[in-house]
Enzyme design. Structure first.
Site, PDB file in Angstrom:
ATOM      1  N   GLU A   1      17.606   6.177  -9.093  1.00 52.03           N
ATOM      2  CA  GLU A   1      17.887   5.952  -7.672  1.00 52.03           C
ATOM      3  C   GLU A   1      19.294   6.440  -7.337  1.00 52.03           C
ATOM      4  OE1 GLU A   1      15.702   4.814  -5.593  1.00 52.03           O
ATOM      5  OE2 GLU A   1      14.156   4.131  -6.990  1.00 52.03           O
TER       6      GLU A   1
ATOM      7  N   THR B   1       4.011  -5.613  -3.565  1.00 54.10           N
ATOM      8  CA  THR B   1       4.982  -5.516  -2.476  1.00 54.10           C
ATOM      9  C   THR B   1       6.383  -5.221  -3.008  1.00 54.10           C
ATOM     10  OG1 THR B   1       5.400  -7.898  -2.555  1.00 54.10           O
ATOM     11  CG2 THR B   1       3.733  -7.127  -1.001  1.00 54.10           C
TER      12      THR B   1
ATOM     13  N   GLY C   1      14.192  12.451  -9.607  1.00 53.24           N
ATOM     14  CA  GLY C   1      13.554  11.244  -9.100  1.00 53.24           C
ATOM     15  C   GLY C   1      13.429  10.136 -10.119  1.00 53.24           C
TER      16      GLY C   1
ATOM     17  N   PHE D   1       0.849  -1.192   0.000  1.00 51.12           N
ATOM     18  CA  PHE D   1       0.000   0.000   0.000  1.00 51.12           C
ATOM     19  C   PHE D   1       0.887   1.245   0.000  1.00 51.12           C
ATOM     20  CE2 PHE D   1      -3.771   2.490   1.660  1.00 51.12           C
ATOM     21  CZ  PHE D   1      -4.620   2.147   0.627  1.00 51.12           C
TER      22      PHE D   1
ATOM     23  N   LYS E   1      12.279  -6.744 -18.250  1.00 50.42           N
ATOM     24  CA  LYS E   1      11.114  -6.530 -19.117  1.00 50.42           C
ATOM     25  C   LYS E   1      11.255  -7.304 -20.428  1.00 50.42           C
ATOM     26  CE  LYS E   1      10.313  -1.955 -17.116  1.00 50.42           C
ATOM     27  NZ  LYS E   1      10.381  -0.488 -17.338  1.00 50.42           N
TER      28      LYS E   1
END
Length: 341
Positions: A210, A97, A207, A9, A225
């Site tokens: 990283e 997650t 942003g 979440f 991917k």
């Protein structure tokens, strides 16, 4: 009425929740899609399960105020991991997650457990698809449930839906494209005159990259991917280690200038192609002519050219990352499942 279990979440889960709230009436009226949320589980934000239904707006307000979901009034709280999947009476697991890309855990265990309970699964996690797609798809088929993952390739840009639905009946001969927005941004800035280090720093400030940018600049994100595309679209059983991968760390300003003088442009391209009965896949920086459809795709944008036996080349362009965009990819998949209940 679909009963939803959120696993994760954070940014994506909250974006999906907001879309479900904002579009609740239109989803029901236009698609006949109705839902209730029976559980929210997050390693950092706590968890709550109530099979009678939760108030998504209340949950969003709590996490926006840094209040743990373990304090949600009504429902069982503090239940985590596989115990939560077994406890929740859900139709769909929304798996978002944080997962180790090298092991694909804990997402893979969550997905397998959900399938055993005959739950559909929608995920934005690349790891399980890159490492265990065939095994997971077989288990989903065995249990008669859907396994959808639009957000794993180009975020909310509906690439997999395009191939599965709109290009149905076409043979896919090749896919080639820009599947990492960070490296595309860096290469764009280098062409504008920045050195690699400056462009990377700018990407980090915005942003896009990283603090440790290896997954992007060494091509690992695009590689995951590419593996998914090879296995899903071309029905192979490849692992990331089977596919050659080169990032952009060796591309210099001199390379960029030389390409530009020849009316060419560097792009980090992922490709999968049928050739002489074999499937050839790879990730590498490639010089392409400015007339190529992918050459005009600049900045932190993704694009993929799909070569078919019916329409020849079809190119799809759109955002390849983003909180709301990835949340939307989950909504696309929910609506696909919604027509199957």
């Amino acid at each position: 009425m679909f009963r939803l279990l959120f696993f994760g979440f954070g940014n994506v889960g909250q974006a999906l929740a907001q879309l479900l709230i904002e579009k609740k009436d239109s989803l029901s009226e236009r698609y006949g899609f109705e839902y209730k949320t029976v559980g929210i589980v997050d390693m950092l934000k706590g968890s709550v399960i109530n099979n009678a239904g939760l108030d998504l707006s209340k949950a969003l307000k709590m996490v926006s105020q840094d209040e743990s979901l373990n304090k949600y009034p009504g429902g069982e709280t503090g239940i985590m991991g596989l115990d939560a999947i077994n406890k929740a009476d859900a139709d769909v697991l929304l798996e978002m997650t944080y997962t180790d890309i090298k092991t694909a855990e804990p997402a893979t265990a969550h997905i397998k457990t959900a399938f055993q309970k005959k739950m559909h699964v929608v995920t934005s996690n690349k790891g399980p698809l890159a490492l265990f797609y065939r095994e997971l798809k077989s288990l989903a088929d065995e249990k008669g449930v859907e396994f959808l993952f639009e957000g794993t390739i180009m975020s909310g840009t509906p690439l997999l839906n395009l191939i599965r639905e709109t290009l149905a009946g076409s043979e896919i001969l090749k896919v080639q494209g820009i599947l990492n927005g960070t490296t595309n941004f860096i290469l764009t800035k280098m062409e504008e005159g920045m050195a690699y280090e400056q462009a990377l720093k700018k990407a980090q400030e915005l942003g896009y990259a990283e603090a440790v940018p290896d997954a992007d600049v060494k091509g690992w994100d695009a590689l995951a991917k590419t593996t998914i595309l090879a296995n899903v679209v071309f029905n192979k059983m490849l692992k990331p280690d089977d596919i050659p991968c080169q990032g952009i760390t060796d591309v210099t300003s001199e390379h960029i200038k030389k390409a530009k003088s020849g009316n060419q442009r560097y792009k980090l391209l992922a490709s999968v192609e049928k050739k002489n009965g074999e499937i050839i896949a790879g990730v590498s920086p490639v010089k392409i002519c400015l007339s190529h459809p992918l050459a005009s795709v600049n900045g932190a944008v993704n694009a993929l050219t799909i070569t078919t036996d019916t329409l020849e080349d079809v190119t799809i362009v759109g955002p390849g990352a983003g909180r709301k965009q990835t949340g939307y990819s989950m909504l696309i998949d929910l609506l696909t499942i919604g027509g199957k209940k």
